[in-house]
Scaffold this motif. Structure first.
Motif, mmCIF file in Angstrom:
data_model
loop_
_atom_site.group_PDB
_atom_site.id
_atom_site.type_symbol
_atom_site.label_atom_id
_atom_site.label_comp_id
_atom_site.label_asym_id
_atom_site.label_seq_id
_atom_site.Cartn_x
_atom_site.Cartn_y
_atom_site.Cartn_z
ATOM 1 N N VAL A 3 0.821 -1.202 0.000
ATOM 2 C CA VAL A 3 0.000 0.000 0.000
ATOM 3 C C VAL A 3 0.862 1.262 0.000
ATOM 4 N N ASP A 6 2.558 2.008 -3.263
ATOM 5 C CA ASP A 6 1.609 2.453 -4.279
ATOM 6 C C ASP A 6 1.150 3.884 -4.066
ATOM 7 N N HIS A 130 -4.061 8.931 -3.361
ATOM 8 C CA HIS A 130 -4.528 7.908 -2.431
ATOM 9 C C HIS A 130 -5.138 8.568 -1.188
ATOM 10 N N HIS A 219 -3.573 -4.811 -3.450
ATOM 11 C CA HIS A 219 -2.538 -4.071 -4.164
ATOM 12 C C HIS A 219 -1.572 -5.012 -4.890
ATOM 13 N N TRP A 261 -9.509 1.329 -6.319
ATOM 14 C CA TRP A 261 -8.112 1.070 -6.613
ATOM 15 C C TRP A 261 -7.912 0.572 -8.052
#
Length: 311
Positions: A3, A6, A130, A219, A261
Motif C-alpha cells: 500500500v 503504491d 490515495h 494491491h 483502486w
C-alpha cells in the motif's frame, strides 16, 4: 507492491524536482500554494523559521524535515521579522524551469549567517491521490532525531551530497533518493500516529494486521476475482467481522475500495502506456471492455479513450 509503495507510485506524475539552496541572512522565501503537489524542505545547515499563520512561528534546526503533502503555501525566513520576497525560482513549484532542476544549486541573500536547505517537490494527479495522503495534515514537521530515525538521516545525507555536488549519474540518482526520502517520511509519520483506541483512519488501518493483509492482497493482485469472503480469508477473519473492521477503519466497504483502486490503476495505465483498452481492462480485473469503460466513466467522468487523449 504494498500500500505505502503504491501511494507514491500511482499519484505522482512527471519527474520529482529538487534544489539545494544556501541562504545568507537576512532572507525570507515564500512558497506559494501549489494545489496538486507535495513538497518538502530539509534543513541541512543553520536554522530558520517556519511562518504559516495562524500557527505561531516555528524554529527549524539542522536535520529538521518539513513535509507539505497538499501543496499548502508557507514561508521560511531567517527571522520572523525579516521582510519576505518571492524569488523567481521557487523550488517547490512543479513547473520549475530547467535552471531549477534536480541538479540546481542556488545562493540567495547577503553576507549574514548561512542556512542550507534542500527543497523537493512532486506533482500529483488529484484524481489518483490515495486517501492516505488526503488524511494527512497540511504541514508535517519531523524534528531532527538521528537516534530514532537513522534511515531518514541517511537519505537526507545522500540527497544533500548528490544535489550539493552534482556528478556523473546525479540525474538518475536524485529521483530515486527523493522517493526514498518520501517513503521514510510517510513511514515515520504513520508510526507516530496514536492508534490506541482509534476506530478510523489509515494510520489505524495500517497498524491492523487483518486489514493490512487484505489491503496488501488487493494491491499485490488487483485483477484477482476478489470477493469479501476471499479478502476475509486473507485477513484471517470471518466475512462479517472483516467487513465491519475494514469499513470502520478505511471509511468504505472492501469492494468499494477494490473498485476505486482498480480504476485508479487504470487511469495511471491510460496516462503512462499505450496499451489497448482491453489489455488495461484485464490488468485491473475486468473481463469485459464494455463493463470497464462504464465503470471508468462513472468514476472519472470520461470514457477511457477520452481520458487518455486529454492526458
Amino acid at each position: 507492491m504494498d500500500v505505502l509503495s503504491d501511494v507514491i507510485t500511482v499519484a505522482r506524475t512527471g519527474r520529482p524536482r529538487s534544489a539545494y539552496v544556501r541562504w545568507h541572512a537576512p532572507w525570507g522565501q515564500q512558497f506559494a500554494s501549489v494545489p496538486g503537489s507535495a513538497g518538502f524542505q530539509v534543513i541541512l545547515e543553520g536554522s530558520c523559521w517556519l511562518l504559516s499563520p495562524p500557527a505561531a512561528p516555528l524554529r527549524l534546526g539542522a536535520g529538521d524535515v518539513l513535509f507539505v503533502p497538499h501543496g499548502r503555501g508557507h514561508t521560511l525566513a531567517d527571522n520572523p521579522a525579516t521582510a519576505v520576497t518571492v524569488p523567481a525560482c521557487a523550488p517547490d513549484d512543479p513547473e520549475l524551469p530547467e535552471s531549477c532542476a534536480s541538479d540546481s544549486v542556488g545562493q540567495l541573500g547577503r553576507d549574514g549567517p548561512v542556512t542550507v536547505v534542500l527543497c523537493g517537490a512532486y506533482q500529483l494527479d488529484p484524481s489518483r491521490t490515495h486517501p492516505l495522503l488526503l488524511t494527512m495534515p497540511d504541514l508535517i514537521h519531523l524534528p531532527a532525531d538521528p537516534g530514532r530515525h537513522p534511515e531518514l538521516l541517511a537519505a537526507v545525507q545522500l540527497l544533500a551530497a548528490e544535489t550539493g555536488s552534482p556528478r556523473l549519474g546525479t540525474s538518475a540518482t536524485v529521483p530515486a533518493l527523493l522517493d526514498t526520502l518520501l517513503m521514510y517520511i510517510l513511514r515515520i509519520w504513520l508510526a507516530e500516529q496514536p492508534t490506541h483506541g482509534s476506530t478510523t483512519g489509515w494510520a489505524a488501518a495500517l497498524n491492523d494486521p487483518a486489514v493490512t493483509a487484505a489491503l496488501h492482497a488487493v494491491h499485490r493482485d488487483p485483477a484477482a476475482p476478489w470477493t469479501v469472503a476471499k479478502l476475509a480469508a486473507e485477513a484471517g477473519l470471518s466475512r462479517a467481522a472483516f467487513a465491519r473492521r475494514f469499513s470502520a477503519l478505511i471509511g468504505q466497504p472492501p469492494l468499494g475500495y477494490l473498485t476505486w483502486w482498480r480504476l485508479t490503476m487504470a487511469a495511471r495505465l491510460l496516462q503512462a502506456t499505450q496499451a489497448p483498452l482491453r489489455s488495461i481492462a484485464a490488468q485491473v480485473g475486468y473481463t469485459s471492455e464494455f463493463a470497464f469503460a462504464n465503470a471508468f466513466k462513472r468514476t472519472h467522468g470520461l470514457a477511457p479513450g477520452a481520458y487518455r487523449r486529454r492526458s
